[in-house]
Design an enzyme around this catalytic site. Structure first.
Site, PDB file in Angstrom:
ATOM      1  N   THR A 122     -12.026 -25.390  -7.712  1.00 50.60           N
ATOM      2  CA  THR A 122     -11.525 -26.768  -7.790  1.00 50.60           C
ATOM      3  C   THR A 122     -10.076 -26.867  -7.323  1.00 50.60           C
ATOM      4  O   THR A 122      -9.704 -27.824  -6.626  1.00 50.60           O
ATOM      5  CB  THR A 122     -11.653 -27.307  -9.229  1.00 50.60           C
ATOM      6  OG1 THR A 122     -13.033 -27.327  -9.600  1.00 50.60           O
ATOM      7  CG2 THR A 122     -11.085 -28.709  -9.337  1.00 50.60           C
ATOM      8  N   SER A 339       3.250  17.361   7.064  1.00 50.27           N
ATOM      9  CA  SER A 339       3.736  17.952   5.826  1.00 50.27           C
ATOM     10  C   SER A 339       5.249  17.906   5.777  1.00 50.27           C
ATOM     11  O   SER A 339       5.923  18.025   6.803  1.00 50.27           O
ATOM     12  CB  SER A 339       3.262  19.403   5.712  1.00 50.27           C
ATOM     13  OG  SER A 339       3.844  20.043   4.599  1.00 50.27           O
TER      14      SER A 339
END
Length: 485
Positions: A122, A339
């Site tokens: 709504t 890494s």
């Protein structure tokens, strides 16, 4: 509290708090009167929703497809109402122009309501009604909030309810989004097809249960990814067709209360025209108002695609594992250092990202299933979380496929030498000798090859049970992969 939620809550507080020197207009609803910032296009219902739902930090404007779809719904409704005498042609003309402006994206920032909202949508419907009304008033030379001329409910929402317009807008939004998903899936499928053609005659060893199986080609492996995605494209097309059915004109619960009996057919005709989509009426508007089946099916289609993408990403990560102690049968483009401590390490970050996208969509599917099941009687109040989940899932999968294609698949190369050596030296080639020496003897040859670290071909030639020229032909990895020389 996340930064997104904090930002949205701060915005909600700013939007709903009127300072002494800020221009406002006063609007009224069934609860009472409140001030609304004078410069915004939304009204009192949206203002209350901003205050009520500072939940996810994600406004409805996060889904432009939904805004565009809703604008088309309201445009078609205005035209139908004008045809049937429900509103004047002058009102319809202004609403029509306002809807065009909203469809173009000019007013996306005027949809601040959180995607997680009570009321079965709504707040989104009223947000749309108010923005259309105030933009139409502005176009007609009237002040925002002067609803005597064009009213959000009486004019823009004429012959409608949230309960028929919101589902219709959701369906249209999903159709728009699925078009983008289809394009991304098709592009990825074609990328795998091109890769398959480039590697069509390069032999490697197939694997089942992560153990050596029988020979195949890299082209066959990549071609299988293409085929799986092509099947998913058919499923996306089917889902799209099923979504092109709406319950417009059903209003509150599907009975059509407060709407002209001719409205359903008229608005559907106009929606087909303005959207360019073959929209049809639901056979049973009451059932369609509460039935979430097509949304569940769409979610299943997305989950199916996600499962396949996850499997493809997993396979790519396995095939590229190494580079020294893994399979190392393919090479994918290096995208970033892998890494913070191991120098030179490169990780398969693109497939990993795809996997995480897949996990997200799996969760989305669970959310949709729970929300669809939780509806009661003539309405499902949880469509907002369903459409939010589906649209986000579609976006995530489309982006995941795009990055997999451009940042990984298009740059894949294969380790043809390793593939050839493994295929030629695998003990699994003994499988092809079943019809010559029988299963038990083939087992013995395979075990001997493994124990002595020699090829089945060399052992069989040495034992002399099968002529060398026959073995050369029968144990040819390319022929075993059913590829003609």
């Amino acid at each position: 509290m996340t930064a997104a939620i904090a930002t949205h809550m701060a915005y909600a507080k700013t939007a709903s708090t009127i300072t002494d020197d800020q221009p406002v207009r006063i609007e009224q609803d069934c609860i009472g009167k409140i001030p609304v910032p004078a410069n915004v296009y939304w009204g009192i219902h949206t203002q209350r929703a901003i205050e009520n739902f500072p939940i996810s930090g994600t406004p409805v404007s996060h889904h432009p497809e939904l805004i565009k779809a809703y604008a088309l719904i309201k445009q078609a409704c205005a035209r139908a109402n004008a045809d049937l005498g429900g509103i004047t042609h002058a009102q319809a003309k202004l609403i029509d122009e306002a809807c065009r402006d909203i469809f173009s994206g000019k007013f996306d920032d005027q949809f601040p309501v959180d995607v997680l909202q009570g009321g079965a949508g709504t707040s989104t419907n009223m947000n749309m009604n108010e923005v259309i009304a105030n933009r139409a008033l502005e176009l007609g030379g009237f002040r925002k909030g002067d609803y005597a001329t064009i009213h959000p409910n009486d004019t823009v929402n004429k012959s409608q309810s949230t309960n028929d317009t919101y589902p219709a807008a959701c369906r249209l939004a999903l159709i728009f989004a699925l078009r983008d998903l289809h394009r991304s899936a098709q592009a990825l499928s074609r990328s795998f097809l091109a890769l398959s053609h480039r590697t069509a005659r390069l032999v490697k060893l197939g694997r089942t249960q992560l153990q050596d199986a029988v020979p195949m080609t890299f082209g066959q492996e990549f071609g299988a990814f293409h085929t799986v995605l092509e099947n998913d494209l058919h499923a996306i097309n089917e889902a799209t067709e099923n979504l092109a059915v709406v319950n417009l004109g059903g209003t509150a619960i599907g009975t059509g209360i407060c709407a002209d009996a001719r409205f359903r057919a008229c608005v559907t005709k106009h929606l087909r025209y303005v959207s360019g989509i073959g929209i049809t009426d639901a056979n049973d508007a009451i059932a369609a108002t509460s039935d979430m089946g097509d949304f569940v099916d769409t979610s299943s289609t997305l989950k199916r695609l996600a499962v396949h993408l996850g499997k493809i990403a997993n396979d790519i990560r396995l095939l590229t594992s190494g580079p020294q102690a893994g399979l190392a049968e393919i090479h994918i483009p290096a995208r970033q250092a892998g890494s913070s401590i191991m120098p030179g390490k490169i990780n398969p970050v693109i497939p990993e990202c795809v996997n995480q996208s897949v996990f997200t969509v799996m969760g989305m599917d669970t959310t949709v299933a729970f929300a669809a099941e939780a509806g009661q009687l003539q309405l499902n109040a949880f469509e907002p979380v369903i459409i939010h989940s589906l649209l986000d899932g579609i976006m995530i999968l489309a982006h995941a496929m795009d990055t997999l294609r451009t940042n990984c698949v298009d740059g894949i190369t294969v380790n043809a030498r390793a593939g050839q050596q493994r295929a030629e030296n695998s003990a699994s080639l003994a499988t092809s000798l079943n019809s010559y020496v029988g299963y038990e003897e083939a087992v013995r040859l395979a075990k001997t090859a493994l124990a002595e670290q020699r090829s089945v071909h060399d052992i069989a030639v040495e034992e002399g049970h099968i002529r060398k020229e026959i073995l050369d032909d029968v144990l040819d990895p390319l022929k075993l992969a059913r590829i003609d020389r």
